[in-house]
Scaffold this motif. Structure first.
Motif: not given
Ligand code: OVM
Length: 407
Positions: A105-106, A108-109, A112, A225, A228-231
């Motif tokens: 997950r991290t 990927r961020i 990007k 991010e 956006a709520g991903t982290i």
């Protein structure tokens, strides 16, 4: 159980060579070639009783170690300390010191934020800053290239790229060097790093806060991010911290080492000036030849094996990237610096799922410097002795006096 260097002591399996060496001796850290060679010669895996660790130096076994992230994990720390048994010296990195699925997950961020497209958008800024610095240095009769170029360039462009409002040359460089020294044993280098972190660490954390960042940099991309709520907001700050842990001292080292290689190999510098398309291959060869990150560790997550030798759960294993990158079984004439070698598969950025996520920005920074130099500098001359600076995980110069002869 009494721990050694914060991890479980192990009994090496029968047949694993035992070598009574201190890989973190400052003399070896400053001049590691003989250590690399003997480590490879002893075998694919070696037991080092002083720290009760295993060490891997041959290219093939080092590559296998790093590409097997299921058996050889990062979440128990990539230094000698086992985070499952001892409190880490700082809150663990949520990209470096984690395993899948947390890592996925991290990663990927961060990937990007550090994508080729983003790096491309920074190229003009890198180039403009490189021109200013190289032109300044062309006016000097001689200069100290570690502070004056290798440090000055990343400390100028990287905080700009991240969008930092607070810039402190020494803290930015020294934070990375502390993080890397902390990966080693409880030696003077590590103790001094932890001591300096008392001042530098809080400065770094404060500089990572959302309100200390502009809204148009890599830092803002990470905080987006969180929006956006991903982290979470706290995780965003930790990922920005990772930029500063991994993104400054490493590129400083890469640039310094490239200058050292080119100053000592003037014929290679002439070739680069004659053909600027060799800039990228010259960077890869510098990375292979000098291994700016010389050593990173893993922990055996279960009873497993390396090259057919049993390895017990909890074993700390150091992957000696500098040894892998100079392995004659992998590289022809590894001790020769050839800018057109194109050393595909070198391990200077690691390998596998944890392979350096910032490698494109790192290459972009070094390329900006080398391209501007290739246009304006006829000769790079040593102006005194180069001195290496021992670090438990980094192979970097402390002093590099140089003189640029203009075209
Ligand atoms: C981190 C980090 C990531 C990669 C390398 C590294 C010090 C640190 O996330 O803090 O080296």
């Amino acid at each position: 159980m009494t721990l050694i260097e914060g991890h479980k002591p192990i009994t090496p399996a029968d047949g694993i060579p035992v070598w009574d060496v201190d890989p973190y001796d400052e003399a070896i850290l400053a001049n590691p070639d003989a250590y690399y060679a003997k480590l490879r010669e002893l075998g694919p895996v070696v037991y080092i009783p002083r720290y009760s660790i295993l060490a891997v130096g041959q290219y093939a076994s080092a590559h296998k170690l790093f590409t097997n992230h299921e058996n050889f994990i990062s979440s128990r720390g990539v230094g000698l300390n086992d985070f499952a048994l001892e409190e880490p010296w700082r809150p663990p990195s949520i990209i470096l010191e984690v395993d899948p699925p947390d890592h996925t997950r991290t990663r990927r961020i961060m990937a990007k934020a550090l994508s080729p497209k983003v790096v491309k958008s920074l190229a003009d800024m890198f180039r403009a800053e490189a021109e200013i610095i190289v032109d300044d240095l062309l006016r000097e009769s001689s200069f100290e290239a570690v502070t004056g170029l290798a440090e000055r360039f990343p400390v100028t462009v990287f905080p700009k790229a991240v969008g930092m409002r607070d810039v402190h040359h020494r803290h930015l460089v020294d934070y990375g060097s502390c993080v890397f020294n902390a990966m080693g044993p409880d030696n003077a280098l590590r103790r001094q790093a932890l001591e300096r972190n008392a001042i530098i660490g809080p400065w770094i954390m404060a500089a990572c806060a959302r309100d200390r960042l502009t809204d148009d940099g890599l830092g803002a991309m990470i905080y987006a991010e969180a929006d956006a709520g991903t982290i979470t907001e706290a995780e965003a700050a930790m990922l920005v911290r990772s930029f500063l842990s991994a993104g400054v001292d490493t590129t400083v080292t890469g640039i310094g080492n490239a200058l050292w290689c080119l100053a000592n190999n003037p014929a290679e510098w002439d070739r680069l000036r004659a053909d600027i398309t060799l800039a990228r291959p010259a960077i890869e060869e510098t990375l292979r030849f000098t291994s700016p990150v010389h050593t990173f560790g893993r922990t055996a997550a279960r009873d497993t094996e390396i090259a057919g030798y049993p390895v017990e759960e909890g074993s700390k294993i150091i992957c000696v990237l500098g040894a892998a990158n100079s392995d004659p079984e992998k590289w022809g004439d590894p001790g020769t610096f050839r800018i057109d070698r194109r050393p595909l598969g070198h391990m200077a950025f690691g390998a596998g799922i944890h392979g350096c996520v910032g490698q494109n920005i790192a290459r972009g920074e070094i390329e900006a410097i080398l391209s501007v130099m290739a246009e304006r500098v006829a000769r790079i001359e040593p102006a005194g002795d180069a001195v290496w600076r021992p670090n438990n995980a980094i192979h970097a110069l402390d002093q590099l006096p140089l003189k640029f002869i203009p075209n």
